[in-house]
Design a protein around this motif. Structure first.
Motif, PDB file in Angstrom:
ATOM      1  N   THR A  52       0.819  -1.226   0.000  1.00 55.73           N
ATOM      2  CA  THR A  52       0.000   0.000   0.000  1.00 55.73           C
ATOM      3  C   THR A  52       0.842   1.260   0.000  1.00 55.73           C
ATOM      4  OG1 THR A  52      -1.816  -1.113   1.145  1.00 55.73           O
ATOM      5  CG2 THR A  52      -1.760   1.285   1.263  1.00 55.73           C
ATOM      6  N   LEU A  53       1.873   1.295   0.833  1.00 60.75           N
ATOM      7  CA  LEU A  53       2.683   2.508   0.944  1.00 60.75           C
ATOM      8  C   LEU A  53       3.406   2.802  -0.369  1.00 60.75           C
ATOM      9  CD1 LEU A  53       3.254   4.645   3.044  1.00 60.75           C
ATOM     10  CD2 LEU A  53       5.222   3.333   3.815  1.00 60.75           C
ATOM     11  N   ALA A  54       3.912   1.760  -1.018  1.00 57.87           N
ATOM     12  CA  ALA A  54       4.605   1.957  -2.294  1.00 57.87           C
ATOM     13  C   ALA A  54       3.642   2.490  -3.358  1.00 57.87           C
ATOM     14  CB  ALA A  54       5.228   0.641  -2.758  1.00 57.87           C
ATOM     15  N   LYS A  55       2.431   1.924  -3.398  1.00 58.14           N
ATOM     16  CA  LYS A  55       1.432   2.412  -4.352  1.00 58.14           C
ATOM     17  C   LYS A  55       1.047   3.855  -4.044  1.00 58.14           C
ATOM     18  CE  LYS A  55      -0.715  -2.046  -5.408  1.00 58.14           C
ATOM     19  NZ  LYS A  55      -1.921  -2.892  -5.257  1.00 58.14           N
ATOM     20  N   GLY A  56       0.922   4.154  -2.746  1.00 59.91           N
ATOM     21  CA  GLY A  56       0.554   5.506  -2.352  1.00 59.91           C
ATOM     22  C   GLY A  56       1.610   6.523  -2.739  1.00 59.91           C
ATOM     23  N   GLU A  57       2.870   6.149  -2.643  1.00 62.64           N
ATOM     24  CA  GLU A  57       3.942   7.071  -3.019  1.00 62.64           C
ATOM     25  C   GLU A  57       3.900   7.370  -4.518  1.00 62.64           C
ATOM     26  OE1 GLU A  57       7.605   5.425  -1.557  1.00 62.64           O
ATOM     27  OE2 GLU A  57       7.414   6.508   0.341  1.00 62.64           O
ATOM     28  N   SER A  62       2.172  14.664  -3.474  1.00 63.80           N
ATOM     29  CA  SER A  62       3.439  15.226  -2.997  1.00 63.80           C
ATOM     30  C   SER A  62       4.329  14.110  -2.470  1.00 63.80           C
ATOM     31  CB  SER A  62       3.175  16.255  -1.889  1.00 63.80           C
ATOM     32  OG  SER A  62       4.388  16.707  -1.323  1.00 63.80           O
ATOM     33  N   TYR A  63       5.562  14.047  -2.953  1.00 64.05           N
ATOM     34  CA  TYR A  63       6.455  12.945  -2.575  1.00 64.05           C
ATOM     35  C   TYR A  63       6.802  12.957  -1.085  1.00 64.05           C
ATOM     36  CZ  TYR A  63      10.458  16.121  -2.223  1.00 64.05           C
ATOM     37  OH  TYR A  63      11.310  17.120  -1.842  1.00 64.05           O
ATOM     38  N   CYS A  66       2.962  12.948   4.418  1.00 66.90           N
ATOM     39  CA  CYS A  66       3.049  12.004   5.527  1.00 66.90           C
ATOM     40  C   CYS A  66       2.625  10.614   5.073  1.00 66.90           C
ATOM     41  CB  CYS A  66       2.185  12.471   6.695  1.00 66.90           C
ATOM     42  SG  CYS A  66       0.428  12.614   6.292  1.00 66.90           S
ATOM     43  N   ALA A  67       3.068   9.604   5.811  1.00 65.08           N
ATOM     44  CA  ALA A  67       2.727   8.221   5.473  1.00 65.08           C
ATOM     45  C   ALA A  67       1.218   7.974   5.446  1.00 65.08           C
ATOM     46  CB  ALA A  67       3.420   7.259   6.448  1.00 65.08           C
ATOM     47  N   PRO A  68       0.436   8.509   6.415  1.00 65.93           N
ATOM     48  CA  PRO A  68      -1.018   8.284   6.336  1.00 65.93           C
ATOM     49  C   PRO A  68      -1.655   8.799   5.049  1.00 65.93           C
ATOM     50  CG  PRO A  68      -0.423   8.970   8.544  1.00 65.93           C
ATOM     51  CD  PRO A  68       0.806   9.140   7.706  1.00 65.93           C
ATOM     52  N   ALA A  69      -1.161   9.924   4.510  1.00 66.40           N
ATOM     53  CA  ALA A  69      -1.695  10.439   3.244  1.00 66.40           C
ATOM     54  C   ALA A  69      -1.386   9.478   2.111  1.00 66.40           C
ATOM     55  CB  ALA A  69      -1.116  11.818   2.945  1.00 66.40           C
ATOM     56  N   LYS A  70      -0.191   8.909   2.138  1.00 69.66           N
ATOM     57  CA  LYS A  70       0.186   7.954   1.089  1.00 69.66           C
ATOM     58  C   LYS A  70      -0.617   6.665   1.218  1.00 69.66           C
ATOM     59  CE  LYS A  70       4.797   9.927   0.650  1.00 69.66           C
ATOM     60  NZ  LYS A  70       6.244   9.773   0.923  1.00 69.66           N
ATOM     61  N   VAL A  71      -0.859   6.223   2.456  1.00 71.16           N
ATOM     62  CA  VAL A  71      -1.680   5.030   2.673  1.00 71.16           C
ATOM     63  C   VAL A  71      -3.078   5.261   2.102  1.00 71.16           C
ATOM     64  CG1 VAL A  71      -2.839   3.636   4.444  1.00 71.16           C
ATOM     65  CG2 VAL A  71      -0.404   4.146   4.654  1.00 71.16           C
ATOM     66  N   ALA A  72      -3.631   6.465   2.317  1.00 76.32           N
ATOM     67  CA  ALA A  72      -4.972   6.777   1.816  1.00 76.32           C
ATOM     68  C   ALA A  72      -5.029   6.658   0.297  1.00 76.32           C
ATOM     69  CB  ALA A  72      -5.378   8.180   2.254  1.00 76.32           C
ATOM     70  N   HIS A  73      -3.960   7.040  -0.387  1.00 77.61           N
ATOM     71  CA  HIS A  73      -3.924   6.903  -1.843  1.00 77.61           C
ATOM     72  C   HIS A  73      -3.745   5.448  -2.260  1.00 77.61           C
ATOM     73  CE1 HIS A  73      -3.318  11.267  -1.825  1.00 77.61           C
ATOM     74  NE2 HIS A  73      -3.533  11.253  -3.120  1.00 77.61           N
ATOM     75  N   GLY A  74      -3.095   4.669  -1.420  1.00 79.20           N
ATOM     76  CA  GLY A  74      -2.736   3.306  -1.804  1.00 79.20           C
ATOM     77  C   GLY A  74      -3.804   2.257  -1.585  1.00 79.20           C
ATOM     78  N   GLY A 273       6.005  14.586   8.756  1.00 78.80           N
ATOM     79  CA  GLY A 273       7.018  15.619   8.681  1.00 78.80           C
ATOM     80  C   GLY A 273       6.574  16.855   9.446  1.00 78.80           C
ATOM     81  N   CYS A 274       5.300  16.882   9.852  1.00 76.28           N
ATOM     82  CA  CYS A 274       4.750  18.075  10.506  1.00 76.28           C
ATOM     83  C   CYS A 274       4.872  18.024  12.022  1.00 76.28           C
ATOM     84  CB  CYS A 274       3.281  18.250  10.116  1.00 76.28           C
ATOM     85  SG  CYS A 274       2.236  16.863  10.589  1.00 76.28           S
TER      86      CYS A 274
END
Length: 275
Positions: A52-57, A62-63, A66-74, A273-274
């Motif tokens: 999931t994280l790889a797909k989300g990235e 935005s590269y 945060c990881a949760p945002a990438k998970v949401a995309h993945g 990162g925040c």
């Protein structure tokens, strides 16, 4: 996860509704899945997996998000008829005043929708604005859901009943979490076993990808790992109103209560990162 198993299980139906287990929705899974099931729909919870994280990235706007945002995309890979992805504006706390959710979490439904459309995915998305800080069945919450009534094709009466059932399910799970917390703390004190209470954003500490398996590592090293939503906060702990973010407020108050007990040690997990 035993308490959440009934709400994570797939429910078949003529119309399959996908509910993403991401962001602020982590704290309200029983409420969300019960609501949709009570309205007569099938439910499929969209959870993170090893890729999931790889797909989300690859998909994220935005590269360095945060990881949760990438998970949401993945997580949006399963075929469903409808996506139910509410914008949760604020959260309640059974032991306090609650607070606001993260702006990135609030924006996730729109951002993910645009990402899906750019990939040619036309699945309809319902994204009502839900405010939980005033309670699990407050008038504002019900009014927001009523705006979705026509799109869901359900009656006002059915929606009111489903909302009450959703609130009851959420309370049952919270009661179970509190019981686990009391039993864990009592066992640790009786047997002189250290208790490490894991604090942070719920979508980080409870997601099997973003928590990096740290709760399991704690158990392997002979301590009792306790998530912060299981930790019972005594009523005399200050409300810390200047900390307006819901999960951060609870994390700090749990840490204060843990220090007071003396035999419980808070551990902060973060994936941002925040800060």
């Amino acid at each position: 996860e035993e308490l959440l198993a009934p709400y994570l299980a797939e429910t078949p139906g003529e119309t399959d509704v996908g509910i993403p287990y991401v962001g602020a929705l982590h704290g309200y899974l029983p409420w969300l899945t019960t609501l949709i099931r009570e309205l007569g729909f099938g439910v499929r919870v969209l959870r993170s997996g090893t890729d999931t994280l790889a797909k989300g990235e690859e998909r994220c706007f935005s590269y360095d998000s945060c990881a949760p945002a990438k998970v949401a995309h993945g997580v949006f890979d399963e075929s469903v008829d409808l996506l139910f992805f509410p914008k949760i504006l604020d959260a309640d706390d059974p032991d306090g005043n609650g607070g606001k959710t993260c702006p990135v979490e609030i924006a996730m439904p729109e951002v993910v929708e645009q990402s899906l459309r750019s990939r040619g995915v036309q699945t309809p998305i319902l994204r009502p604005k839900l405010s939980f800080q005033s309670g699990l069945s407050n008038p504002t919450l019900l009014a927001a859901m009523m705006e979705m009534r026509e799109k869901l094709g359900v009656s006002a009466v059915a929606l009111m009943r489903a909302t009450r059932a959703a609130a009851a399910a959420q309370r049952r799970v919270r009661s179970g979490l509190a019981r686990i917390g009391r039993e864990t703390l009592a066992y640790g004190a009786e047997h002189d076993v250290p208790v490490v209470v894991v604090v942070g954003e719920l979508n980080v500490i409870s997601d099997r990808i973003t928590n990096a398996g740290i709760p399991a590592i704690l158990k392997q090293n002979g301590v009792l790992a306790l998530p912060m939503d299981c930790f019972p906060i005594p009523s005399h702990i200050p409300p810390l109103p200047k900390m307006v973010w819901a999960d951060a407020n609870r994390a700090l108050r749990v840490a204060v209560a843990a220090r007071e007990r003396g035999n419980v040690f808070p551990l902060l997990l973060s994936s941002f990162g925040c800060g």
